[in-house]
Design a protein around this motif. Structure first.
Motif, mmCIF file in Angstrom:
data_model
loop_
_atom_site.group_PDB
_atom_site.id
_atom_site.type_symbol
_atom_site.label_atom_id
_atom_site.label_comp_id
_atom_site.label_asym_id
_atom_site.label_seq_id
_atom_site.Cartn_x
_atom_site.Cartn_y
_atom_site.Cartn_z
ATOM 1 N N GLY A 44 -8.449 7.896 -1.600
ATOM 2 C CA GLY A 44 -7.461 7.855 -0.531
ATOM 3 C C GLY A 44 -7.391 6.542 0.232
ATOM 4 O O GLY A 44 -6.306 5.971 0.403
ATOM 5 N N PRO A 45 -8.531 6.020 0.735
ATOM 6 C CA PRO A 45 -8.463 4.761 1.495
ATOM 7 C C PRO A 45 -7.904 3.600 0.697
ATOM 8 O O PRO A 45 -7.242 2.710 1.256
ATOM 9 N N VAL A 46 -8.160 3.572 -0.621
ATOM 10 C CA VAL A 46 -7.634 2.491 -1.456
ATOM 11 C C VAL A 46 -6.106 2.545 -1.482
ATOM 12 O O VAL A 46 -5.424 1.531 -1.270
ATOM 13 N N VAL A 47 -5.570 3.751 -1.735
ATOM 14 C CA VAL A 47 -4.108 3.917 -1.790
ATOM 15 C C VAL A 47 -3.492 3.685 -0.413
ATOM 16 O O VAL A 47 -2.458 3.003 -0.272
ATOM 17 N N GLY A 48 -4.136 4.237 0.631
ATOM 18 C CA GLY A 48 -3.616 4.056 1.979
ATOM 19 C C GLY A 48 -3.617 2.597 2.403
ATOM 20 O O GLY A 48 -2.663 2.121 3.036
ATOM 21 N N GLY A 49 -4.681 1.855 2.070
ATOM 22 C CA GLY A 49 -4.731 0.434 2.396
ATOM 23 C C GLY A 49 -3.644 -0.354 1.698
ATOM 24 O O GLY A 49 -3.050 -1.278 2.277
ATOM 25 N N TYR A 50 -3.346 0.026 0.447
ATOM 26 C CA TYR A 50 -2.275 -0.642 -0.289
ATOM 27 C C TYR A 50 -0.920 -0.372 0.354
ATOM 28 O O TYR A 50 -0.107 -1.284 0.557
ATOM 29 N N LEU A 51 -0.660 0.883 0.730
ATOM 30 C CA LEU A 51 0.630 1.238 1.337
ATOM 31 C C LEU A 51 0.798 0.606 2.712
ATOM 32 O O LEU A 51 1.917 0.295 3.135
ATOM 33 N N ALA A 52 -0.328 0.414 3.419
ATOM 34 C CA ALA A 52 -0.253 -0.145 4.763
ATOM 35 C C ALA A 52 0.216 -1.597 4.763
ATOM 36 O O ALA A 52 0.633 -2.119 5.805
#
Length: 462
Positions: free
Chosen positions: A171-179
């Motif tokens: 989750g944090p990897v995908v969320g960091g990318y989207l951010a």
């Protein structure tokens, strides 16, 4: 009450409540159900971990001070503290299906509001439904404890935790990318809400009726044995509980539901579970103290950059997933003696935190982190299994809710203790953690006689 009567009332509970215990006569149906719950756990933490790492940055971008951000975070913790027990008990009363669906949908509402939080006030409002109803993993674990036998419960719980942890790693990897995109936080929040809606659809489509049908014969076989194993206090509690659940549904009068919940909570409060919850509290605070200043302490002691500390924590999380998958062979090695496994894993955790505290090089830290990932994962699963074994699975939602409340108290206390301990030394918090873990080990040894028979005796009336 005759054993046959107990079995019939439990059968009626299955029809009305929407949950199911131990599908002993339909292993294929039970396996499908359990695999779907693994997916529910994965999606749950995947969605949450998309957003949580970005929340502090977002609230500061809205103009909130560090103090205001801290107050909002604390209020969320307080809401979790008081709602855990009541939501868990509510799932015992109205059934797992309706309570799990309600919690998922209301959590989705909270994350949808978070995606519209353009002011600090709206941000705070969005945390209310999540703070009260984000107990989806606890209810899922209660449902798993209903579905499987006590012998298989540590294995299934370990796999569920492993599946959830994979979601928390990704989750944090995908969320960091989207951010990185414009308006990335808002998009991420809406994606999180959509994932929760997807999870709600998955829960709705689970084969509840198939599970309920397959459990009836299993209950009739279990009726006599479970009847003879329970004390008079257990019978009184279960009789009141079964009457409430048998005559209830999700749409029943709220006052009747509240009365049934209070009866259950009173039964847990009067039970002899203080040592189990105290051990959970002490070990939770110890582990939280270990992680509280992990990055800062590595930088001060060894000159390690925060990026390396982040990689080390991700490495530990991945090993925790592996530990969850290995719980089956480990419990078989211990002949399914959950208490002995908990005692040994807690002792090992204490020794590893002590090794970290006295480490002279970064390689000793890596070594302690490697094995600590295994011991903490095993200990976390064992303490939940021991709570359900000692307290009785008929109140599993309440028990897990109380356990979550105990952990929430630890989350409130640990930062304060860590701050005080850091005034003396960077090794202060883990040193204090060693002391608390030692106290937990002493308590377990002092109560060893209560669990001499594989930890399978119900102890509410001792």
């Amino acid at each position: 009450r005759r054993p046959g009567t107990t079995a019939r009332m439990e059968e009626e509970e299955e029809d009305e409540g929407g949950g199911g215990r131990g599908a002993g006569r339909s292993p294929a149906a039970s396996a499908r159900f359990v695999r779907c719950l693994y997916a529910v756990g994965f999606l749950d933490l995947f969605g949450v971990s998309l957003v949580v790492p970005l929340m502090n940055l977002h609230i500061k971008s809205l103009g909130a001070s560090h103090t205001v951000a801290g107050i909002i975070g604390s209020l969320y913790g307080v809401m979790q503290l008081f709602s855990s027990t009541f939501v868990g008990c509510w799932s015992d009363v109205v059934g797992r299906r309706y309570s799990l669906l309600a919690c998922i949908l209301l959590s989705a509402l909270g994350y949808f509001l978070l995606g519209n939080s353009t002011t600090v006030f709206l941000f705070a409002i969005s945390r209310v439904p999540v703070g009260i109803f984000k107990h989806t993993l606890s209810i899922s674990k209660a449902l798993l404890s209903d579905l499987v036998s006590e012998r298989d419960r540590p294995l299934v719980m370990g796999r569920f935790n492993a599946a959830s942890s994979v979601g928390f790693i990704l989750g944090p990897v995908v969320g960091g990318y989207l951010a990185e995109f414009e308006g990335g936080f808002y998009q991420t929040s809406f994606i999180c809400a959509s994932i929760f809606l997807l999870n709600g659809g998955l829960v709705w489509m689970l084969p509840w009726s198939e599970e309920n049908t397959s459990n009836r014969d299993h209950y009739e076989d279990k009726g006599t044995n479970s009847f003879s194993a329970k004390s008079n206090h257990d019978l009184h509690l279960k009789s009141a509980t079964n009457r409430a659940v048998t005559n209830s549904s999700f749409f029943q009068s709220p006052w009747i539901q509240v009365a049934a919940m209070l009866k259950k909570i009173k039964g847990i409060a009067c039970s002899n579970l203080w040592d189990v919850f105290l051990v959970r509290f002490l070990m939770s605070v110890a582990i939280l103290l270990y992680y509280s200043n992990f990055t800062l302490a590595l930088e001060e002691r060894f000159g390690v950059k925060p990026l390396f500390a982040g990689y080390l924590m991700s490495y530990s999380s991945a090993l925790g997933v592996l530990a969850g998958c290995l719980l089956g062979p480990i419990t078989r090695l211990y002949q399914h003696n959950t208490y002995r496994l908990l005692l040994h894993s807690s002792t090992f955790t204490c020794m590893l935190i002590l090794l970290y505290t006295s480490a002279l090089s970064i390689w000793m830290v890596i070594l302690s982190s490697t094995f600590l990932a295994f011991s903490t994962t095993i200990g976390r699963t064992c303490i939940i299994d021991l709570e359900l074994t000692v307290g009785g699975s008929e109140a599993s939602g309440t028990l897990l809710g109380v356990g979550q409340s105990v952990t929430s108290v630890g989350r409130i206390i640990a930062p304060l203790l860590s701050g005080i301990a850091q005034e003396f030394s960077p090794c202060g918090p883990p040193s204090l953690a060693v002391g608390l873990a030692l106290v937990a080990i002493v308590i377990m040894n002092a109560n060893k006689q209560k669990y001499h028979s594989h930890g399978s005796v119900k102890l509410k009336n001792q």
